[in-house]
Design an enzyme around this catalytic site. Sequence first.
Site, PDB file in Angstrom:
ATOM      1  N   TYR A   1       0.234  -0.930   9.297  1.00 27.69           N
ATOM      2  CA  TYR A   1       0.087   0.742   9.541  1.00 27.69           C
ATOM      3  C   TYR A   1      -0.711   1.082  10.749  1.00 27.69           C
ATOM      4  O   TYR A   1      -0.300   2.189  11.342  1.00 27.69           O
ATOM      5  CB  TYR A   1      -0.559   1.256   8.219  1.00 27.69           C
ATOM      6  CG  TYR A   1       0.252   1.189   7.012  1.00 27.69           C
ATOM      7  CD1 TYR A   1       1.353   1.992   6.760  1.00 27.69           C
ATOM      8  CD2 TYR A   1       0.263   0.010   6.074  1.00 27.69           C
ATOM      9  CE1 TYR A   1       2.093   1.929   5.688  1.00 27.69           C
ATOM     10  CE2 TYR A   1       1.065   0.004   4.960  1.00 27.69           C
ATOM     11  CZ  TYR A   1       1.913   0.754   4.588  1.00 27.69           C
ATOM     12  OH  TYR A   1       2.781   0.537   3.686  1.00 27.69           O
TER      13      TYR A   1
ATOM     14  N   GLU B   1       6.321  -3.751   4.683  1.00 22.02           N
ATOM     15  CA  GLU B   1       5.840  -2.508   4.883  1.00 22.02           C
ATOM     16  C   GLU B   1       5.333  -2.082   6.120  1.00 22.02           C
ATOM     17  O   GLU B   1       4.510  -2.663   6.814  1.00 22.02           O
ATOM     18  CB  GLU B   1       4.638  -2.136   3.868  1.00 22.02           C
ATOM     19  CG  GLU B   1       4.946  -2.296   2.465  1.00 22.02           C
ATOM     20  CD  GLU B   1       3.829  -2.134   1.616  1.00 22.02           C
ATOM     21  OE1 GLU B   1       2.556  -1.241   2.080  1.00 22.02           O
ATOM     22  OE2 GLU B   1       3.652  -2.550   0.385  1.00 22.02           O
TER      23      GLU B   1
ATOM     24  N   ARG C   1      13.146  -3.477  -1.168  1.00 25.20           N
ATOM     25  CA  ARG C   1      11.982  -4.330  -1.779  1.00 25.20           C
ATOM     26  C   ARG C   1      11.476  -3.533  -2.785  1.00 25.20           C
ATOM     27  O   ARG C   1      11.209  -2.126  -2.787  1.00 25.20           O
ATOM     28  CB  ARG C   1      11.100  -4.473  -0.876  1.00 25.20           C
ATOM     29  CG  ARG C   1       9.771  -5.155  -1.107  1.00 25.20           C
ATOM     30  CD  ARG C   1       8.781  -4.927  -0.215  1.00 25.20           C
ATOM     31  NE  ARG C   1       7.467  -5.695  -1.175  1.00 25.20           N
ATOM     32  CZ  ARG C   1       6.227  -5.294  -0.692  1.00 25.20           C
ATOM     33  NH1 ARG C   1       5.966  -4.470   0.349  1.00 25.20           N
ATOM     34  NH2 ARG C   1       5.201  -5.811  -1.514  1.00 25.20           N
TER      35      ARG C   1
ATOM     36  N   ASN D   1       1.457  -8.854  -3.329  1.00 20.47           N
ATOM     37  CA  ASN D   1       1.395  -7.963  -2.187  1.00 20.47           C
ATOM     38  C   ASN D   1      -0.071  -7.735  -1.932  1.00 20.47           C
ATOM     39  O   ASN D   1      -0.893  -7.234  -2.851  1.00 20.47           O
ATOM     40  CB  ASN D   1       2.265  -6.694  -2.651  1.00 20.47           C
ATOM     41  CG  ASN D   1       1.961  -5.454  -1.693  1.00 20.47           C
ATOM     42  OD1 ASN D   1       2.542  -5.449  -0.562  1.00 20.47           O
ATOM     43  ND2 ASN D   1       0.999  -4.718  -1.587  1.00 20.47           N
ATOM     44  N   GLU D   2      -0.424  -7.890  -0.742  1.00 22.98           N
ATOM     45  CA  GLU D   2      -1.880  -7.540  -0.136  1.00 22.98           C
ATOM     46  C   GLU D   2      -2.956  -8.047  -1.020  1.00 22.98           C
ATOM     47  O   GLU D   2      -3.803  -7.179  -1.661  1.00 22.98           O
ATOM     48  CB  GLU D   2      -1.959  -5.890   0.052  1.00 22.98           C
ATOM     49  CG  GLU D   2      -0.815  -5.563   1.130  1.00 22.98           C
ATOM     50  CD  GLU D   2      -1.021  -3.829   1.421  1.00 22.98           C
ATOM     51  OE1 GLU D   2      -2.098  -3.285   0.525  1.00 22.98           O
ATOM     52  OE2 GLU D   2      -0.360  -3.310   2.081  1.00 22.98           O
TER      53      GLU D   2
ATOM     54  N   HIS E   1       2.470  -6.210  -7.531  1.00 20.03           N
ATOM     55  CA  HIS E   1       2.156  -5.310  -6.577  1.00 20.03           C
ATOM     56  C   HIS E   1       0.883  -4.380  -7.333  1.00 20.03           C
ATOM     57  O   HIS E   1       1.156  -3.017  -7.619  1.00 20.03           O
ATOM     58  CB  HIS E   1       3.326  -4.244  -6.305  1.00 20.03           C
ATOM     59  CG  HIS E   1       2.883  -3.498  -4.945  1.00 20.03           C
ATOM     60  ND1 HIS E   1       3.755  -3.442  -3.836  1.00 20.03           N
ATOM     61  CD2 HIS E   1       2.052  -2.849  -4.597  1.00 20.03           C
ATOM     62  CE1 HIS E   1       3.477  -2.773  -3.026  1.00 20.03           C
ATOM     63  NE2 HIS E   1       2.159  -2.184  -3.319  1.00 20.03           N
TER      64      HIS E   1
ATOM     65  N   GLN F   1       3.777   2.957  -8.662  1.00 10.68           N
ATOM     66  CA  GLN F   1       4.033   4.201  -7.853  1.00 10.68           C
ATOM     67  C   GLN F   1       5.389   4.960  -8.350  1.00 10.68           C
ATOM     68  O   GLN F   1       5.198   6.076  -7.831  1.00 10.68           O
ATOM     69  CB  GLN F   1       4.095   3.626  -6.434  1.00 10.68           C
ATOM     70  CG  GLN F   1       2.581   3.231  -6.126  1.00 10.68           C
ATOM     71  CD  GLN F   1       2.603   2.899  -4.600  1.00 10.68           C
ATOM     72  OE1 GLN F   1       2.941   1.888  -4.060  1.00 10.68           O
ATOM     73  NE2 GLN F   1       2.146   3.862  -3.662  1.00 10.68           N
TER      74      GLN F   1
ATOM     75  N   ASN G   1       2.325  -6.492   6.094  1.00 12.17           N
ATOM     76  CA  ASN G   1       2.407  -4.975   5.782  1.00 12.17           C
ATOM     77  C   ASN G   1       1.409  -4.541   7.090  1.00 12.17           C
ATOM     78  O   ASN G   1       0.139  -5.348   7.166  1.00 12.17           O
ATOM     79  CB  ASN G   1       1.775  -4.804   4.485  1.00 12.17           C
ATOM     80  CG  ASN G   1       2.732  -4.985   3.442  1.00 12.17           C
ATOM     81  OD1 ASN G   1       3.797  -5.326   3.752  1.00 12.17           O
ATOM     82  ND2 ASN G   1       2.384  -4.652   2.289  1.00 12.17           N
TER      83      ASN G   1
ATOM     84  N   TRP H   1       8.021   1.835   4.682  1.00 11.15           N
ATOM     85  CA  TRP H   1       7.352   2.399   3.690  1.00 11.15           C
ATOM     86  C   TRP H   1       7.211   3.734   3.707  1.00 11.15           C
ATOM     87  O   TRP H   1       6.793   4.306   4.544  1.00 11.15           O
ATOM     88  CB  TRP H   1       6.012   1.594   3.421  1.00 11.15           C
ATOM     89  CG  TRP H   1       5.349   2.144   2.203  1.00 11.15           C
ATOM     90  CD1 TRP H   1       4.390   3.219   2.061  1.00 11.15           C
ATOM     91  CD2 TRP H   1       5.545   1.638   0.784  1.00 11.15           C
ATOM     92  NE1 TRP H   1       3.928   3.474   0.835  1.00 11.15           N
ATOM     93  CE2 TRP H   1       4.712   2.415   0.031  1.00 11.15           C
ATOM     94  CE3 TRP H   1       5.906   0.414   0.480  1.00 11.15           C
ATOM     95  CZ2 TRP H   1       4.461   2.037  -1.212  1.00 11.15           C
ATOM     96  CZ3 TRP H   1       5.858   0.316  -1.160  1.00 11.15           C
ATOM     97  CH2 TRP H   1       4.917   0.867  -1.878  1.00 11.15           C
TER      98      TRP H   1
ATOM     99  N   TRP I   1      -1.550   5.634  -5.043  1.00 13.27           N
ATOM    100  CA  TRP I   1      -2.716   5.120  -5.503  1.00 13.27           C
ATOM    101  C   TRP I   1      -3.834   6.098  -5.815  1.00 13.27           C
ATOM    102  O   TRP I   1      -3.499   7.255  -6.420  1.00 13.27           O
ATOM    103  CB  TRP I   1      -3.192   4.184  -4.684  1.00 13.27           C
ATOM    104  CG  TRP I   1      -2.048   2.995  -4.442  1.00 13.27           C
ATOM    105  CD1 TRP I   1      -1.609   2.664  -3.247  1.00 13.27           C
ATOM    106  CD2 TRP I   1      -1.608   2.389  -5.407  1.00 13.27           C
ATOM    107  NE1 TRP I   1      -0.306   1.895  -3.614  1.00 13.27           N
ATOM    108  CE2 TRP I   1      -0.551   1.439  -4.812  1.00 13.27           C
ATOM    109  CE3 TRP I   1      -1.575   2.119  -6.733  1.00 13.27           C
ATOM    110  CZ2 TRP I   1       0.373   0.692  -5.573  1.00 13.27           C
ATOM    111  CZ3 TRP I   1      -0.714   1.028  -7.709  1.00 13.27           C
ATOM    112  CH2 TRP I   1       0.058   0.283  -6.994  1.00 13.27           C
TER     113      TRP I   1
END
Length: 491
Positions: free
Chosen positions: A324, A383, A90, A179-180, A135, A33, A322, A427, A435
């Site tokens: 949201y 995140e 991070r 990650n995820e 990631h 990213q 993480n 984040w 993405w």
Amino acid sequence: MKNNGFPLTEDVEMLYGHFPEGFMWSTASASYQIEGAWRADGKGLSIWDKFAHTPEKISQDDNGDIACDSYNKITEDINSLKTLRVRHYRFSVSWPRIMPDGTNKKINEAGLNYYHRLVDALLEANITPQVTLYHWDLPQPLQDVGGWENETIVERFRDYADVVFNSLGDKVKFWITINEPYIVALHGYGHGIFAPGINANPGTAPYIAGHNLLKAHAEAWHVYNDKYRAKQGGIIGITINSDWAEPRNPYKQEDVDAAMRVVQFMMGWFAHPVFNGDYSDLMKNIIRERSLAAGRPQSRLPEFTPAEVARIKGTHDYFGFNHYTTVLAFYVDFQNQEGAAVISDRTWLESGSDWLKVNPMGFRKILKFIKDEYGNPPVFVTENGVSERGPVNLNDTLRIHYYENYINQALKAYLLDGVDMRGYAAWSLMDNLEWTMGYDERFGLFYVNRSDPSLPRIPKKSVWHYFKHWCQGYPKQNSSIITRLAMGQEL
């Protein structure tokens, strides 16, 4: 699902208090990213390089070829971190930048040197690196032989982790393996909306990929634990993402049960094997029943051997998390896995992302769920943040509101519910390639002016709010919390 003693839509009073001494305030980014330099200095191709160069896969046909040019802007990124006044950062390592073909046959020293320069600059600025091994930017040559659906990737990931630990481990004391994995498996190999864009077998491929992700994580953890921990003294875990789910109608048992299934199929898919051993009975039973009902001879969810269960269980020094948003779940009768659908309440604040609605109370509830479900592990929020889109406004009041309220719910989880909170990462550090949304959705604390070739990082108002209201109160931040955790000591 447990109500946890407080309603979703009321707990709005601010709580004043402090997180534990040494609490790790951080911000976060990911290699694809922000780095750019997609073909520089011997870097190999990743699945996101290929995916982003496929027409109509990314909004505006954007890509990460240049991104934020962090590969060439270490100084600018460190200056942003200094402005933010966090003492932790991070970031992730690009696997194909270090191993162009994904194997240890050829180590790209130029790629490794970039991360050495970055880590050295962070340490010079008294900022502790928190490093994610994976990631999402898988080397394309590994995808060419099946990617996460091919079990040989477990050995490949172990070898990759070994190289990174050996090279950077004397300087890095905080590691995240993957990650995820939920997003990797479901969006990459089921829905096909993320790289590598596989959707041929949506009922089976995500579970095969998820199975190998769990085994790969465990192998990396054991490499560190057996070979490096005693000398390097760091900690290592996996980062799992999950929404919180509430029943759309809390008085309907079928909606209450649907909400539990949503969380168990999202968080529990990967957390249950790592923390409790094997997949949950709820997940195993539902997938087996639906597989047999569809005429299959066995469950679409692979089985771990007893040795694999033992190998995976306990591969954590903390719970990386993480989060949201929150969703409302209700029972549906069509043949999706959970027997559940999710919606949002129309009264919740919207963001720049269709899927992200602002509901801070769900954050406290899911942190309490982690405590109750997984034995109160140390929790690092790796995140948490909110997006904008449309005209740029440096006075980002939505982000300020989001952080203030979400962090306050985390504080309530720590002070009132006894959740073992150890750190929080906002984040993200800067607006970057979001993405498939390209540069349309902006999560950054710093605005990156893409119309200027120098890509300046410009602080938004949330930068000053974040350090003034949270980070500034903790001037003694250092890595002592990692040392104590690595030694098994209580805070």
